[in-house]
Enzyme design. Structure first.
Site, PDB file in Angstrom:
ATOM      1  N   LYS A   8       0.815  -1.215   0.000  1.00 12.47           N
ATOM      2  CA  LYS A   8       0.000   0.000   0.000  1.00 12.47           C
ATOM      3  C   LYS A   8       0.857   1.278   0.000  1.00 12.47           C
ATOM      4  O   LYS A   8       2.069   1.210   0.260  1.00 12.47           O
ATOM      5  CB  LYS A   8      -0.936  -0.036   1.213  1.00 12.47           C
ATOM      6  CG  LYS A   8      -1.997  -1.157   1.158  1.00 12.47           C
ATOM      7  CD  LYS A   8      -2.942  -1.039   2.351  1.00 12.47           C
ATOM      8  CE  LYS A   8      -4.058  -2.076   2.332  1.00 12.47           C
ATOM      9  NZ  LYS A   8      -5.008  -1.876   3.457  1.00 12.47           N
ATOM     10  N   TYR A  63     -12.445  -2.530  -3.482  1.00 15.05           N
ATOM     11  CA  TYR A  63     -12.932  -2.682  -2.106  1.00 15.05           C
ATOM     12  C   TYR A  63     -14.463  -2.655  -2.022  1.00 15.05           C
ATOM     13  O   TYR A  63     -15.016  -2.288  -0.979  1.00 15.05           O
ATOM     14  CB  TYR A  63     -12.337  -1.591  -1.212  1.00 15.05           C
ATOM     15  CG  TYR A  63     -10.947  -1.904  -0.694  1.00 15.05           C
ATOM     16  CD1 TYR A  63     -10.709  -3.036   0.093  1.00 15.05           C
ATOM     17  CD2 TYR A  63      -9.873  -1.067  -0.971  1.00 15.05           C
ATOM     18  CE1 TYR A  63      -9.446  -3.316   0.585  1.00 15.05           C
ATOM     19  CE2 TYR A  63      -8.598  -1.343  -0.477  1.00 15.05           C
ATOM     20  CZ  TYR A  63      -8.395  -2.472   0.308  1.00 15.05           C
ATOM     21  OH  TYR A  63      -7.142  -2.754   0.805  1.00 15.05           O
ATOM     22  N   GLU A 116      -9.745 -10.843  -7.159  1.00 14.32           N
ATOM     23  CA  GLU A 116      -8.771  -9.763  -7.034  1.00 14.32           C
ATOM     24  C   GLU A 116      -7.626  -9.910  -8.039  1.00 14.32           C
ATOM     25  O   GLU A 116      -7.146  -8.911  -8.576  1.00 14.32           O
ATOM     26  CB  GLU A 116      -8.232  -9.725  -5.596  1.00 14.32           C
ATOM     27  CG  GLU A 116      -9.318  -9.290  -4.617  1.00 14.32           C
ATOM     28  CD  GLU A 116      -8.889  -9.355  -3.159  1.00 14.32           C
ATOM     29  OE1 GLU A 116      -7.727  -9.734  -2.871  1.00 14.32           O
ATOM     30  OE2 GLU A 116      -9.720  -9.012  -2.294  1.00 14.32           O
ATOM     31  N   HIS A 153      -2.142  -5.312   1.596  1.00 15.25           N
ATOM     32  CA  HIS A 153      -3.420  -6.009   1.399  1.00 15.25           C
ATOM     33  C   HIS A 153      -3.108  -7.449   1.020  1.00 15.25           C
ATOM     34  O   HIS A 153      -2.124  -7.708   0.321  1.00 15.25           O
ATOM     35  CB  HIS A 153      -4.226  -5.373   0.256  1.00 15.25           C
ATOM     36  CG  HIS A 153      -5.363  -6.257  -0.190  1.00 15.25           C
ATOM     37  ND1 HIS A 153      -6.584  -6.249   0.437  1.00 15.25           N
ATOM     38  CD2 HIS A 153      -5.432  -7.229  -1.150  1.00 15.25           C
ATOM     39  CE1 HIS A 153      -7.366  -7.165  -0.130  1.00 15.25           C
ATOM     40  NE2 HIS A 153      -6.692  -7.760  -1.095  1.00 15.25           N
ATOM     41  N   ASN A 212      -1.970   0.587   6.665  1.00 16.16           N
ATOM     42  CA  ASN A 212      -1.484  -0.657   7.268  1.00 16.16           C
ATOM     43  C   ASN A 212      -0.648  -1.517   6.320  1.00 16.16           C
ATOM     44  O   ASN A 212      -0.613  -2.742   6.430  1.00 16.16           O
ATOM     45  CB  ASN A 212      -2.631  -1.441   7.922  1.00 16.16           C
ATOM     46  CG  ASN A 212      -3.696  -1.867   6.938  1.00 16.16           C
ATOM     47  OD1 ASN A 212      -3.568  -1.603   5.744  1.00 16.16           O
ATOM     48  ND2 ASN A 212      -4.717  -2.537   7.416  1.00 16.16           N
TER      49      ASN A 212
HETATM   50  P1  GDP Z   1      -7.756  -6.646   5.723  1.00 13.29           P
HETATM   51  O1  GDP Z   1      -8.265  -7.757   4.873  1.00 13.29           O
HETATM   52  O2  GDP Z   1      -6.961  -7.122   6.912  1.00 13.29           O
HETATM   53  O3  GDP Z   1      -6.993  -5.600   4.953  1.00 13.29           O
HETATM   54  O4  GDP Z   1      -9.007  -5.914   6.373  1.00 13.29           O
HETATM   55  P2  GDP Z   1     -10.486  -5.648   5.782  1.00 13.29           P
HETATM   56  O5  GDP Z   1     -10.688  -6.360   4.485  1.00 13.29           O
HETATM   57  O6  GDP Z   1     -11.450  -5.899   6.874  1.00 13.29           O
HETATM   58  O7  GDP Z   1     -10.492  -4.075   5.526  1.00 13.29           O
HETATM   59  C1  GDP Z   1      -9.843  -3.495   4.412  1.00 13.29           C
HETATM   60  C2  GDP Z   1      -9.032  -2.304   4.889  1.00 13.29           C
HETATM   61  O8  GDP Z   1      -9.954  -1.319   5.403  1.00 13.29           O
HETATM   62  C3  GDP Z   1      -8.106  -2.614   6.058  1.00 13.29           C
HETATM   63  O9  GDP Z   1      -6.833  -3.079   5.646  1.00 13.29           O
HETATM   64  C4  GDP Z   1      -8.027  -1.292   6.768  1.00 13.29           C
HETATM   65  O10 GDP Z   1      -7.061  -0.427   6.166  1.00 13.29           O
HETATM   66  C5  GDP Z   1      -9.414  -0.706   6.556  1.00 13.29           C
HETATM   67  N1  GDP Z   1     -10.264  -1.000   7.709  1.00 13.29           N
HETATM   68  C6  GDP Z   1     -10.869  -2.169   8.039  1.00 13.29           C
HETATM   69  N2  GDP Z   1     -11.595  -2.072   9.168  1.00 13.29           N
HETATM   70  C7  GDP Z   1     -11.429  -0.796   9.591  1.00 13.29           C
HETATM   71  C8  GDP Z   1     -11.922  -0.061  10.710  1.00 13.29           C
HETATM   72  O11 GDP Z   1     -12.644  -0.582  11.562  1.00 13.29           O
HETATM   73  N3  GDP Z   1     -11.535   1.246  10.785  1.00 13.29           N
HETATM   74  C9  GDP Z   1     -10.719   1.833   9.866  1.00 13.29           C
HETATM   75  N4  GDP Z   1     -10.402   3.123  10.016  1.00 13.29           N
HETATM   76  N5  GDP Z   1     -10.246   1.177   8.796  1.00 13.29           N
HETATM   77  C10 GDP Z   1     -10.580  -0.124   8.656  1.00 13.29           C
HETATM   78 MG    MG Z   2      -9.707  -7.784   3.412  1.00 17.28          MG
END
Ligand code: GDP
Ligand code: MG
Length: 139
Positions: A9, A49, A126, A115, A112
């Site tokens: 990222k 997303y 994806e 991905h 973070n």
């Molecule tokens: P990942 O698969 O671990 O990347 O997590 P997810 O698919 O649940 O979410 C996609 C991205 O959205 C994450 O990598 C975070 O950057 C962001 N994200 C997810 N949940 C949260 C949240 O509760 N708060 C915030 N601010 N960002 C979030």
């Molecule tokens: Mg995810």
């Protein structure tokens, strides 16, 4: 053998740790079979997303993903999807185990570092979102 989509990222690219992140994959026995540096636009990031559309963090996530270039990669290996998720660590870097990519290189849940696809179904979607079949150098 499994394939999975990885994105380095914008925060990790701007911190100059592309090589260090890739080293984690290679050290775990995963191979890069496709790779490119691109800058996402709003439409592409939102489509990628789509599963998170409507969530409170969606707009922030999309704006962050288009804030700078990213490295989009397909990584391949035994159990690659889960292995990559384990290497990445928890979505929230403050909860990620020491030694994971997010614990070591990420600043916040928003920025973070990486991905990774979370299932076979999402990996398939994806990978094809960013690469044509003949752009994968499966060895
Ligand atoms: P990942 O698969 O671990 O990347 O997590 P997810 O698919 O649940 O979410 C996609 C991205 O959205 C994450 O990598 C975070 O950057 C962001 N994200 C997810 N949940 C949260 C949240 O509760 N708060 C915030 N601010 N960002 C979030
Ligand atoms: Mg995810």
């Amino acid at each position: 053998m499994q394939t999975t989509l990885s994105i380095i990222k914008p925060d990790a690219v701007s911190k100059n740790v592309i090589g260090k992140v890739i080293e984690r994959f290679e050290d775990a026995g995963l191979k890069i079979v496709a790779s490119k540096m691109i800058k996402l636009d709003k439409e592409i990031a939102s489509g990628f997303y789509a599963e998170h559309e409507g969530k409170p963090f969606f707009e922030k996530l999309v704006n962050y993903m288009i804030s700078g270039p990213v490295i989009v990669q397909v990584i391949c290996g035994e159990n690659a999807i889960l292995k990559n998720r384990e290497l990445m660590g928890n979505t929230d870097p403050s909860k990620a185990d020491p030694g994971t990519i997010r614990a070591d290189f990420a600043d916040s849940i928003d920025a973070n570092a990486v991905h990774g696809s979370d299932s076979e179904e999402s990996a398939k979607r994806e990978i094809s979102y960013f690469f044509k079949d003949d752009e994968l150098f499966l060895r």
